[in-house]
Design a protein around this motif. Structure first.
Motif, PDB file in Angstrom:
ATOM      1  N   ARG A   1      -0.643  -6.497  -0.927  1.00  0.00           N
ATOM      2  CA  ARG A   1      -0.976  -5.069  -0.792  1.00  0.00           C
ATOM      3  C   ARG A   1       0.155  -4.177  -1.288  1.00  0.00           C
ATOM      4  NH1 ARG A   1      -1.876  -3.562   5.005  1.00  0.00           N
ATOM      5  NH2 ARG A   1      -0.273  -5.159   5.347  1.00  0.00           N
TER       6      ARG A   1
ATOM      7  N   THR B   1       2.215  -2.516  -3.795  1.00  0.00           N
ATOM      8  CA  THR B   1       2.136  -2.190  -5.214  1.00  0.00           C
ATOM      9  C   THR B   1       3.269  -1.267  -5.666  1.00  0.00           C
ATOM     10  OG1 THR B   1       0.670  -0.323  -4.739  1.00  0.00           O
ATOM     11  CG2 THR B   1      -0.371  -2.441  -5.258  1.00  0.00           C
ATOM     12  N   ARG B   2       4.025  -0.755  -4.702  1.00  0.00           N
ATOM     13  CA  ARG B   2       5.125   0.162  -5.019  1.00  0.00           C
ATOM     14  C   ARG B   2       6.420  -0.349  -4.392  1.00  0.00           C
ATOM     15  NH1 ARG B   2       3.207   6.030  -3.206  1.00  0.00           N
ATOM     16  NH2 ARG B   2       5.380   6.416  -3.807  1.00  0.00           N
TER      17      ARG B   2
ATOM     18  N   GLN C   1       1.425  -7.649  -9.015  1.00  0.00           N
ATOM     19  CA  GLN C   1       0.664  -6.528  -8.463  1.00  0.00           C
ATOM     20  C   GLN C   1       1.429  -5.218  -8.503  1.00  0.00           C
ATOM     21  OE1 GLN C   1       2.268  -8.719  -6.595  1.00  0.00           O
ATOM     22  NE2 GLN C   1       2.946  -7.861  -4.638  1.00  0.00           N
TER      23      GLN C   1
ATOM     24  N   GLU D   1       2.966  -1.779  -9.443  1.00  0.00           N
ATOM     25  CA  GLU D   1       2.541  -0.700 -10.325  1.00  0.00           C
ATOM     26  C   GLU D   1       3.584   0.405 -10.429  1.00  0.00           C
ATOM     27  OE1 GLU D   1      -1.161   0.651  -8.743  1.00  0.00           O
ATOM     28  OE2 GLU D   1      -2.259  -1.169  -9.306  1.00  0.00           O
TER      29      GLU D   1
ATOM     30  N   ASP E   1       2.332   0.410  -0.063  1.00  0.00           N
ATOM     31  CA  ASP E   1       0.997   0.203  -0.616  1.00  0.00           C
ATOM     32  C   ASP E   1       0.625   1.374  -1.516  1.00  0.00           C
ATOM     33  OD1 ASP E   1       0.318   2.298   1.072  1.00  0.00           O
ATOM     34  OD2 ASP E   1      -0.769   1.036   2.505  1.00  0.00           O
ATOM     35  N   ASP E   2      -0.617   1.394  -2.002  1.00  0.00           N
ATOM     36  CA  ASP E   2      -1.044   2.430  -2.937  1.00  0.00           C
ATOM     37  C   ASP E   2      -0.922   3.833  -2.364  1.00  0.00           C
ATOM     38  OD1 ASP E   2      -1.646   0.641  -4.941  1.00  0.00           O
ATOM     39  OD2 ASP E   2      -3.739   0.398  -4.330  1.00  0.00           O
ATOM     40  N   SER E   3      -1.088   3.961  -1.064  1.00  0.00           N
ATOM     41  CA  SER E   3      -1.034   5.278  -0.420  1.00  0.00           C
ATOM     42  C   SER E   3       0.387   5.724  -0.103  1.00  0.00           C
ATOM     43  CB  SER E   3      -1.858   5.265   0.869  1.00  0.00           C
ATOM     44  OG  SER E   3      -1.272   4.409   1.837  1.00  0.00           O
TER      45      SER E   3
END
Length: 261
Positions: free
Chosen positions: A70, A72-73, A170, A172, A236-238
């Motif tokens: 999960r 990604t950052r 994963q 990004e 995570d993405d958020s």
């Protein structure tokens, strides 16, 4: 870039293993680009094998492993602390520490980096896959919370941008940040951002080189009570933090010497 690139290129072409302690992002990127040539000759090239950027790669990998897919950052911050001033991880460095805990060579690099090309790892635009993108030093400021202390740090280049995505597909977005300046981080970041386009010119680069070679205390040894602190946060993405890893270590130069040895 002036002398090292010819050396590492010759080593690669000869099939010789090569590693160094350089921390200049442009040079590190060029060395990584020689990896396929080195591999074809049975050799390995490893730049930046010291305080920058081995602990950041390690802390980032540990945080990402703990966080799972999960994450990604990734945000990685490099900080200076001191022994003998209470709890070292709670110590926040400032301009005095940048002068007294570093060598003249390090300060020369910091000044000249204002005109260097830099990069980051992120989506170049919506819908495009993440990759290396050109980006000036200090594009963003991140805040790292550890040991009850909030620390500001501005984005710089690092080998984490180049190495971590190879292991953690994963990813990004990667920010590598320098937090030595403490409360002066945002003012100095703003002051260097305003003339950034002008610093790209040949006269400005020459002037910065001249200035960097004439900084005071260029031959003074750094204080012996310096310590290292590197913090990595997997998100995570958020933007929610999933895992944090902090690595505390000795003086950056002692750490680099030990790693090379």
């Amino acid at each position: 870039m002036q002398l090292g690139l010819a050396t590492v290129t010759a080593a690669v072409q000869a099939g010789a293993h090569y590693f160094d302690s350089t921390g200049e992002g442009t040079f590190v990127r060029r060395v990584f680009e020689l990896d396929s040539v080195a591999t074809a000759r049975g050799a390995t090239v490893v730049p930046a094998f010291g305080y920058d950027y081995i602990p950041g790669n390690l802390a980032g990998a540990l945080a990402l492993t703990s966080a799972g897919d999960r994450a990604t950052r990734m945000e990685i911050g490099y900080f200076l602390t001191r022994a003998g001033h209470g709890d070292a991880p709670r110590y926040r460095s400032g301009l005095r520490d940048v002068f007294s805990l570093t060598t003249g060579g390090t300060r020369k690099t910091l000044v000249s980096a204002a005109a260097d090309d830099a990069f980051a790892y992120r989506h170049p635009h919506a819908g495009a896959p993440a990759r290396l993108v050109d980006e000036r030093v200090g594009k963003r400021v991140r805040t790292f919370s550890y040991a009850g202390v909030n620390r500001a740090a501005m984005t710089v280049t690092g080998s984490e941008h180049l190495g971590l995505p190879e292991v953690f597909a994963q990813l990004e977005n990667i920010d590598v940040c320098m937090g030595w300046l403490g409360r002066w981080t945002r003012p100095i970041r703003t002051a260097t951002a305003l003339p950034a386009p002008l610093l790209r010119s040949a006269p400005a680069r020459a002037a910065l080189t001249w200035l960097s070679e004439r900084l005071p205390g260029s031959h003074r040894e750094p204080d012996s009570d310096g310590r290292s602190l590197v913090i990595a946060v997997a998100r995570d993405d958020s933007g929610r933090a999933l895992a944090t890893t902090a690595l505390a270590g000795p003086d950056p130069y002692e750490m680099t010497a030990s790693l090379l040895a």
